[in-house]
Motif scaffolding. Structure first.
Motif, PDB file in Angstrom:
ATOM      1  N   GLY A 116       0.811  -1.212   0.000  1.00 13.31           N
ATOM      2  CA  GLY A 116       0.000   0.000   0.000  1.00 13.31           C
ATOM      3  C   GLY A 116       0.840   1.256   0.000  1.00 13.31           C
ATOM      4  O   GLY A 116       0.529   2.224  -0.696  1.00 13.31           O
ATOM      5  N   GLY A 117       1.938   1.248   0.780  1.00 16.25           N
ATOM      6  CA  GLY A 117       2.818   2.411   0.837  1.00 16.25           C
ATOM      7  C   GLY A 117       3.478   2.698  -0.490  1.00 16.25           C
ATOM      8  O   GLY A 117       3.594   3.858  -0.915  1.00 16.25           O
ATOM      9  N   ALA A 118       3.916   1.634  -1.167  1.00 13.43           N
ATOM     10  CA  ALA A 118       4.576   1.805  -2.465  1.00 13.43           C
ATOM     11  C   ALA A 118       3.611   2.371  -3.508  1.00 13.43           C
ATOM     12  O   ALA A 118       3.953   3.296  -4.257  1.00 13.43           O
ATOM     13  N   ALA A 127      -7.306  14.393 -10.680  1.00 14.55           N
ATOM     14  CA  ALA A 127      -7.630  13.162 -11.400  1.00 14.55           C
ATOM     15  C   ALA A 127      -6.610  12.065 -11.147  1.00 14.55           C
ATOM     16  O   ALA A 127      -6.940  10.875 -11.116  1.00 14.55           O
ATOM     17  N   MET A 128      -5.356  12.449 -10.972  1.00 11.25           N
ATOM     18  CA  MET A 128      -4.290  11.452 -10.811  1.00 11.25           C
ATOM     19  C   MET A 128      -4.042  11.036  -9.369  1.00 11.25           C
ATOM     20  O   MET A 128      -3.509   9.962  -9.109  1.00 11.25           O
ATOM     21  N   ASN A 129      -4.419  11.868  -8.426  1.00 12.74           N
ATOM     22  CA  ASN A 129      -4.046  11.652  -7.028  1.00 12.74           C
ATOM     23  C   ASN A 129      -4.765  10.504  -6.342  1.00 12.74           C
ATOM     24  O   ASN A 129      -4.220   9.893  -5.426  1.00 12.74           O
ATOM     25  N   ASP A 130      -5.988  10.220  -6.709  1.00  9.45           N
ATOM     26  CA  ASP A 130      -6.867   9.380  -5.901  1.00  9.45           C
ATOM     27  C   ASP A 130      -7.341   8.149  -6.668  1.00  9.45           C
ATOM     28  O   ASP A 130      -7.902   8.266  -7.754  1.00  9.45           O
ATOM     29  N   ALA A 135       2.713   6.094  -2.511  1.00 12.02           N
ATOM     30  CA  ALA A 135       3.796   7.032  -2.809  1.00 12.02           C
ATOM     31  C   ALA A 135       3.935   7.255  -4.315  1.00 12.02           C
ATOM     32  O   ALA A 135       4.168   8.383  -4.762  1.00 12.02           O
ATOM     33  N   THR A 136       3.748   6.197  -5.088  1.00  9.07           N
ATOM     34  CA  THR A 136       3.878   6.310  -6.541  1.00  9.07           C
ATOM     35  C   THR A 136       2.740   7.130  -7.138  1.00  9.07           C
ATOM     36  O   THR A 136       2.974   8.024  -7.959  1.00  9.07           O
ATOM     37  N   LYS A 137       1.530   6.856  -6.710  1.00  6.16           N
ATOM     38  CA  LYS A 137       0.371   7.562  -7.264  1.00  6.16           C
ATOM     39  C   LYS A 137       0.456   9.054  -6.954  1.00  6.16           C
ATOM     40  O   LYS A 137       0.294   9.900  -7.839  1.00  6.16           O
ATOM     41  N   VAL A 138       0.741   9.370  -5.705  1.00  2.30           N
ATOM     42  CA  VAL A 138       0.837  10.770  -5.294  1.00  2.30           C
ATOM     43  C   VAL A 138       2.062  11.428  -5.922  1.00  2.30           C
ATOM     44  O   VAL A 138       2.014  12.581  -6.361  1.00  2.30           O
ATOM     45  N   GLY A 139       3.172  10.686  -5.979  1.00  4.13           N
ATOM     46  CA  GLY A 139       4.403  11.230  -6.554  1.00  4.13           C
ATOM     47  C   GLY A 139       4.276  11.563  -8.024  1.00  4.13           C
ATOM     48  O   GLY A 139       4.725  12.621  -8.485  1.00  4.13           O
TER      49      GLY A 139
END
Length: 316
Positions: free
Chosen positions: A74-76, A117-120, A79-83
């Motif tokens: 979940g962390g990976a 759109a990309m964050n969530d 971090a990737t989605k938000v990054g």
């Protein structure tokens, strides 16, 4: 009558259908909220209070005692989605600033729309796909990924891009309902179950209120651009998430399953605009674009995920 089943046949239906209903009412009867006032007016204009309750209830479903695997996976993905959303937002900010494109094919596009759109990730879609093609630990990874929910990371991204200065009180206020929910849910399992049941119920209500702030005379312009935004979300975040999933020991299925736009992401532009009035002019168009992205990604992500799962022999 099978009203619920019919709505759910539409990708993201519990968010999209109420949002469109609210938009139709506002387009045909723009003064309805003032005319009826009272509870009806509050329902038509009360997106933010409903969203606040929604985030408390969602926070209650996040378990502090997640296993190491869930934390890692979940962390990976989180971090990737938000990054990736932040990186894309920073790049787009060089061309768009804090405004939006006013003409042509990309009319209405803004950094706010792109980042929101990309964050969530669409949690329901992710968990359904992983329930079919993954293992229960992968489903549980969403308990960490759900921290994406809400406007907090979008505000942070806009701040990093140099487009807005959000006071620390505003940033704390954006995440506080989620944190309060997390604390309550972990202190009392019964309270977690109680509040967690409200999460899907709240979606059509805040979606309706958001739609009631939209004029369909403007929303239709987001059609093709909304499709392109949705495709971009799947391509850009999907590629990054697939890569990270593989690097952390997965087969890539979980990464692709997370490459979507959550239905509640449509509420982020309004929340950001409420925190910083600079974004008020672009919030309606951003909401329409994000709503379009919800539909597109809800269609594309299952197709892409199922195709890849078949290739790697996942699922049952």
């Amino acid at each position: 009558m099978n009203i619920k089943a019919t709505i759910e046949r539409v990708p993201g239906g519990m968010m999209i259908v109420p949002l469109l209903l609210g938009a139709i009412i506002h387009t045909l009867f723009p003064d309805a909220a003032d005319t009826f006032g009272s509870f009806t007016g509050a329902l038509l204009t009360g997106a933010l209070p409903i969203l606040a309750v929604f985030y408390v209830c969602m926070g209650a479903t996040i378990d502090f005692r997640a296993t190491p695997y869930i934390l890692k996976k979940g962390g990976a993905l989180l971090a990737t989605k938000v990054g990736i959303a932040a990186l894309t937002g920073v790049i787009a900010a060089r061309f768009l600033g804090d405004g939006m494109i006013s003409g042509g094919l990309f009319a209405g596009l803004s950094v706010l729309a792109i980042v929101a759109a990309m964050n969530d990730t669409n949690g329901g879609l992710y968990m359904a796909l992983m329930g079919q093609f993954g293992k229960k630990e992968d489903v549980g990874a969403y308990s960490i990924m759900s921290l994406e929910s809400g406007p907090f990371f979008t505000m942070v991204t806009l701040g990093v891009a140099g487009l807005a200065a959000f006071p620390w009180q505003t940033l704390v206020g954006a995440i506080l309902p989620l944190v309060v929910g997390m604390i309550l849910g972990n202190l009392d399992k019964d309270l977690r179950d109680f509040l967690g049941k409200a999460v899907p119920v709240m979606v059509p209500f805040f979606s309706f209120a958001l739609g009631a702030g939209l004029d369909l005379n403007n929303v239709w312009k987001a059609g093709l651009l909304g499709v392109l935004l949705g495709v971009a979300v799947v391509l850009i975040t999907g590629t990054a998430l697939w890569t990270v999933d593989r690097l952390t020991g997965g087969n890539g299925v979980a990464g692709l399953a997370a490459a979507s736009t959550a239905g509640n992401a449509a509420g982020v532009p309004a929340a950001v605009a409420a925190a910083n009035s600079v974004y008020a002019p672009v919030a309606p168009a951003a909401t329409a674009l994000v709503a379009s992205s919800v539909i597109v990604t809800a269609i594309l992500v299952p197709i892409v995920t199922a195709w890849w799962a078949k290739r790697v022999g996942a699922g049952r």
